[in-house]
Design a protein around this motif. Sequence first.
Motif, PDB file in Angstrom:
ATOM      1  N   LEU A   4     -25.098  47.272   5.636  1.00 49.43           N
ATOM      2  CA  LEU A   4     -24.085  48.106   4.816  1.00 49.43           C
ATOM      3  C   LEU A   4     -22.919  48.330   5.876  1.00 49.43           C
ATOM      4  O   LEU A   4     -23.101  49.061   6.699  1.00 49.43           O
ATOM      5  N   LEU A   5     -21.824  47.622   5.624  1.00 49.70           N
ATOM      6  CA  LEU A   5     -20.790  47.662   6.658  1.00 49.70           C
ATOM      7  C   LEU A   5     -19.804  48.863   5.857  1.00 49.70           C
ATOM      8  O   LEU A   5     -19.029  48.422   4.825  1.00 49.70           O
ATOM      9  N   LEU A   6     -19.433  49.767   6.631  1.00 51.48           N
ATOM     10  CA  LEU A   6     -18.582  50.674   6.297  1.00 51.48           C
ATOM     11  C   LEU A   6     -17.277  50.554   6.839  1.00 51.48           C
ATOM     12  O   LEU A   6     -17.029  50.216   8.119  1.00 51.48           O
ATOM     13  N   ILE A   7     -16.038  50.562   6.029  1.00 51.46           N
ATOM     14  CA  ILE A   7     -14.725  50.292   6.783  1.00 51.46           C
ATOM     15  C   ILE A   7     -14.005  51.685   6.343  1.00 51.46           C
ATOM     16  O   ILE A   7     -13.501  51.715   4.999  1.00 51.46           O
ATOM     17  N   LEU A   8     -13.807  52.622   6.986  1.00 50.14           N
ATOM     18  CA  LEU A   8     -13.366  53.957   6.739  1.00 50.14           C
ATOM     19  C   LEU A   8     -11.994  54.318   7.517  1.00 50.14           C
ATOM     20  O   LEU A   8     -11.432  53.138   7.940  1.00 50.14           O
ATOM     21  N   GLY A   9     -11.566  55.428   7.475  1.00 47.79           N
ATOM     22  CA  GLY A   9     -10.319  55.781   7.952  1.00 47.79           C
ATOM     23  C   GLY A   9      -9.444  56.571   6.834  1.00 47.79           C
ATOM     24  O   GLY A   9      -9.836  56.714   5.812  1.00 47.79           O
ATOM     25  N   PRO A  10      -8.209  56.928   7.507  1.00 45.30           N
ATOM     26  CA  PRO A  10      -7.466  58.117   6.717  1.00 45.30           C
ATOM     27  C   PRO A  10      -6.668  57.391   5.728  1.00 45.30           C
ATOM     28  O   PRO A  10      -6.563  55.974   5.748  1.00 45.30           O
ATOM     29  N   THR A  11      -6.041  58.044   4.801  1.00 45.00           N
ATOM     30  CA  THR A  11      -5.527  57.442   3.525  1.00 45.00           C
ATOM     31  C   THR A  11      -4.093  56.656   4.185  1.00 45.00           C
ATOM     32  O   THR A  11      -3.573  57.103   5.242  1.00 45.00           O
ATOM     33  N   GLY A  12      -3.918  55.338   3.761  1.00 40.26           N
ATOM     34  CA  GLY A  12      -2.662  54.779   4.051  1.00 40.26           C
ATOM     35  C   GLY A  12      -2.685  54.014   5.417  1.00 40.26           C
ATOM     36  O   GLY A  12      -1.694  53.437   5.870  1.00 40.26           O
ATOM     37  N   VAL A  13      -3.958  53.976   6.085  1.00 38.96           N
ATOM     38  CA  VAL A  13      -4.129  53.200   7.411  1.00 38.96           C
ATOM     39  C   VAL A  13      -4.138  51.603   7.199  1.00 38.96           C
ATOM     40  O   VAL A  13      -3.951  50.917   8.194  1.00 38.96           O
ATOM     41  N   GLY A  14      -4.510  51.125   6.033  1.00 38.05           N
ATOM     42  CA  GLY A  14      -4.804  49.950   5.610  1.00 38.05           C
ATOM     43  C   GLY A  14      -6.026  49.482   5.398  1.00 38.05           C
ATOM     44  O   GLY A  14      -6.418  48.183   5.584  1.00 38.05           O
ATOM     45  N   LYS A  15      -6.844  50.001   4.843  1.00 36.65           N
ATOM     46  CA  LYS A  15      -8.205  49.953   4.702  1.00 36.65           C
ATOM     47  C   LYS A  15      -8.430  48.709   3.460  1.00 36.65           C
ATOM     48  O   LYS A  15      -9.259  47.974   3.619  1.00 36.65           O
ATOM     49  N   THR A  16      -7.644  48.868   2.775  1.00 37.74           N
ATOM     50  CA  THR A  16      -7.654  47.776   1.578  1.00 37.74           C
ATOM     51  C   THR A  16      -7.690  46.473   1.756  1.00 37.74           C
ATOM     52  O   THR A  16      -8.526  45.692   1.286  1.00 37.74           O
ATOM     53  N   GLU A  17      -6.573  46.062   2.422  1.00 40.27           N
ATOM     54  CA  GLU A  17      -6.507  44.583   2.752  1.00 40.27           C
ATOM     55  C   GLU A  17      -7.591  44.082   3.926  1.00 40.27           C
ATOM     56  O   GLU A  17      -8.002  42.888   3.558  1.00 40.27           O
ATOM     57  N   LEU A  18      -7.848  44.856   4.871  1.00 36.64           N
ATOM     58  CA  LEU A  18      -8.933  44.299   5.784  1.00 36.64           C
ATOM     59  C   LEU A  18     -10.207  44.389   4.872  1.00 36.64           C
ATOM     60  O   LEU A  18     -10.888  43.495   5.160  1.00 36.64           O
ATOM     61  N   SER A  19     -10.409  45.310   4.258  1.00 38.03           N
ATOM     62  CA  SER A  19     -11.718  45.293   3.297  1.00 38.03           C
ATOM     63  C   SER A  19     -11.743  44.057   2.538  1.00 38.03           C
ATOM     64  O   SER A  19     -13.017  43.459   2.447  1.00 38.03           O
ATOM     65  N   LEU A  20     -10.569  43.734   2.091  1.00 38.49           N
ATOM     66  CA  LEU A  20     -10.892  42.441   0.959  1.00 38.49           C
ATOM     67  C   LEU A  20     -10.882  41.245   2.008  1.00 38.49           C
ATOM     68  O   LEU A  20     -11.803  40.346   1.444  1.00 38.49           O
ATOM     69  N   ARG A  21     -10.409  41.162   3.268  1.00 42.39           N
ATOM     70  CA  ARG A  21     -10.421  39.862   3.594  1.00 42.39           C
ATOM     71  C   ARG A  21     -11.999  39.711   4.463  1.00 42.39           C
ATOM     72  O   ARG A  21     -12.404  38.735   4.499  1.00 42.39           O
ATOM     73  N   GLU A 297      -8.393  38.410  13.078  1.00 44.46           N
ATOM     74  CA  GLU A 297      -9.215  37.520  13.840  1.00 44.46           C
ATOM     75  C   GLU A 297      -9.918  38.673  14.710  1.00 44.46           C
ATOM     76  O   GLU A 297     -11.041  38.361  14.954  1.00 44.46           O
ATOM     77  N   LYS A 298      -9.027  39.132  15.460  1.00 50.15           N
ATOM     78  CA  LYS A 298      -9.752  39.947  16.537  1.00 50.15           C
ATOM     79  C   LYS A 298     -10.767  41.062  16.007  1.00 50.15           C
ATOM     80  O   LYS A 298     -12.054  41.222  16.436  1.00 50.15           O
ATOM     81  N   ASN A 299     -10.370  41.828  14.670  1.00 48.96           N
ATOM     82  CA  ASN A 299     -10.986  42.672  14.117  1.00 48.96           C
ATOM     83  C   ASN A 299     -12.390  42.027  13.412  1.00 48.96           C
ATOM     84  O   ASN A 299     -13.469  42.539  13.521  1.00 48.96           O
ATOM     85  N   MET A 300     -12.069  40.853  12.940  1.00 47.45           N
ATOM     86  CA  MET A 300     -13.161  40.312  12.331  1.00 47.45           C
ATOM     87  C   MET A 300     -14.416  39.797  13.550  1.00 47.45           C
ATOM     88  O   MET A 300     -15.510  40.142  13.050  1.00 47.45           O
ATOM     89  N   ALA A 301     -13.928  39.454  14.514  1.00 44.58           N
ATOM     90  CA  ALA A 301     -14.886  39.227  15.761  1.00 44.58           C
ATOM     91  C   ALA A 301     -15.670  40.288  16.026  1.00 44.58           C
ATOM     92  O   ALA A 301     -16.686  40.201  16.239  1.00 44.58           O
ATOM     93  N   ILE A 302     -15.081  41.450  16.233  1.00 46.55           N
ATOM     94  CA  ILE A 302     -15.666  42.755  16.404  1.00 46.55           C
ATOM     95  C   ILE A 302     -16.661  43.144  15.270  1.00 46.55           C
ATOM     96  O   ILE A 302     -17.855  43.326  15.699  1.00 46.55           O
ATOM     97  N   ILE A 303     -16.345  42.825  14.111  1.00 47.96           N
ATOM     98  CA  ILE A 303     -17.253  43.105  13.062  1.00 47.96           C
ATOM     99  C   ILE A 303     -18.420  42.293  13.001  1.00 47.96           C
ATOM    100  O   ILE A 303     -19.549  42.629  12.825  1.00 47.96           O
ATOM    101  N   ASP A 304     -18.085  41.019  13.226  1.00 50.67           N
ATOM    102  CA  ASP A 304     -19.252  40.113  13.473  1.00 50.67           C
ATOM    103  C   ASP A 304     -20.210  40.334  14.279  1.00 50.67           C
ATOM    104  O   ASP A 304     -21.472  40.407  14.220  1.00 50.67           O
ATOM    105  N   SER A 305     -19.724  40.692  15.698  1.00 52.54           N
ATOM    106  CA  SER A 305     -20.441  41.361  16.733  1.00 52.54           C
ATOM    107  C   SER A 305     -21.495  42.373  16.383  1.00 52.54           C
ATOM    108  O   SER A 305     -22.488  42.387  16.575  1.00 52.54           O
ATOM    109  N   LEU A 306     -20.763  43.390  15.654  1.00 56.15           N
ATOM    110  CA  LEU A 306     -21.327  44.638  15.358  1.00 56.15           C
ATOM    111  C   LEU A 306     -22.566  44.362  14.503  1.00 56.15           C
ATOM    112  O   LEU A 306     -23.826  44.873  14.349  1.00 56.15           O
ATOM    113  N   LEU A 307     -22.464  43.363  13.413  1.00 57.25           N
ATOM    114  CA  LEU A 307     -23.293  42.964  12.363  1.00 57.25           C
ATOM    115  C   LEU A 307     -24.406  42.100  13.040  1.00 57.25           C
ATOM    116  O   LEU A 307     -25.753  42.276  12.674  1.00 57.25           O
TER     117      LEU A 307
END
Length: 317
Positions: A4-21, A297-307
Motif C-alpha cells: 500500500l503506497l501512500l502519497i500524502l501531503g498538504p492541500t495544493g502541493v500536487g498530489k493528484t498528478e503524481l498519484s495519477l502517474r 522520473e526522480k521521484n518515481m525512482a525513489i518510490i520504486d526503491s522504497l517499494l
Amino acid sequence: MKNLLLILGPTGVGKTELSLRVAEHYGCPIVSCDSRQIYRDIPIGTAAPTSEEQARVKHYFVGIRALEDEYNAGQYERDALTLLETLFAEHETIVMTGGSMLYAEAVCKGLDDLPSIPTDVRAEVKKQFETYGLEWLQKEVQRLDPVYWEEVDRSNPARLAHCVELSMVAGRPYSSLLTKHSSTDSHTSANKRPFRIVKTALERPREELYERINHRVEQMMANGLKEEAKSVYPKRHLNSLQTVGYKELFGYFDGQYDLLRATELIQQNTRHYAKRQMTWFRRDKEIYWLNANDTYEKNMAIIDSLLRGDSVQEDKR
C-alpha cells in the motif's frame, strides 16, 4: 507481500498528478483518503478528481456519499480495509492519496473503539457552546488535546465538540484514543496489517505552496465554486459542509462580507489548514518526503526503491 503506497501531503502541493502517474506506472487504482471528496455534489470545493482524471485511473471513495450521510474515520477504516482485500487479489501495489490525516492513520494503524457519549455530557457541551460560542470550544480543545488541535478544522464546531465530549468521557485526550498503540511505527502495531505500508509525502517551499493555494482558490471560483456553494446552501447546517470553501461563501450569502473578502478568507483558511497538515505529517517518522519540484522520473525512482525495500534513509526526514 502486497504494497500500500501512500502519497500524502498538504492541500495544493500536487498530489493528484503524481498519484495519477504513479498509478498508471503500476497499473493500479487509486484509493482516496480524503474526508470531503467522499461526498457527492461538492467536487469543485473539494478539488475532487475530474472525470478526465478518473478516466485515466480508477478511483475509489470519491463522490460516493450523500451530504446528509454521517461518515467518520472509523467507518472509513472498515470500508477501506474491505476494499483493499479485494483490490490486492488483482494488484501487487495500490496507491492511496489524500490529505485527511486521520483517514490515512486509520488504515495504517487502526482506531480504537471509542466510548459512547452520555446524554448529559453531550447536553453540557452543547449548552456551553450555545452560551460562550465557538471560542469556548476552541479553548477547550486546546486545553484538553493540543495534539488534535494541530489537525482539526478549528472553525468546525461539530468536530471540536466531538473532541471535547470524548476527552471528557475518557479522561484523556481524544487523539490518544485514535490509535491502538503509542508507537508511530505501523509495522510494530498490535493491529498489524496484512500488507506492507510505504508512506511518502510531497513538499514544497512554504511560500511556493501558499502561492499555489491562492491560485487554486481563484481557479475554483472561476470554475463555479460560488454556484456550487449556492446549490448546497440550504444544507449549510450539515457536518459535511463545515469545511473551508463553503463556510466562507455561506457567510457571503448571509451578507457578512463581499465576494472578494470571501475569496480572501478561503485562501487564508486553506493556507492555515495546509500548515496544520504539515505539522501533523511531520510527526510521522515513517514518511519519506519527496520534493515536488524534482522531476517525475526522480521521484518515481525513489518510490520504486522504497517499494523494493532498498535503503534510502539518507534523505528521510
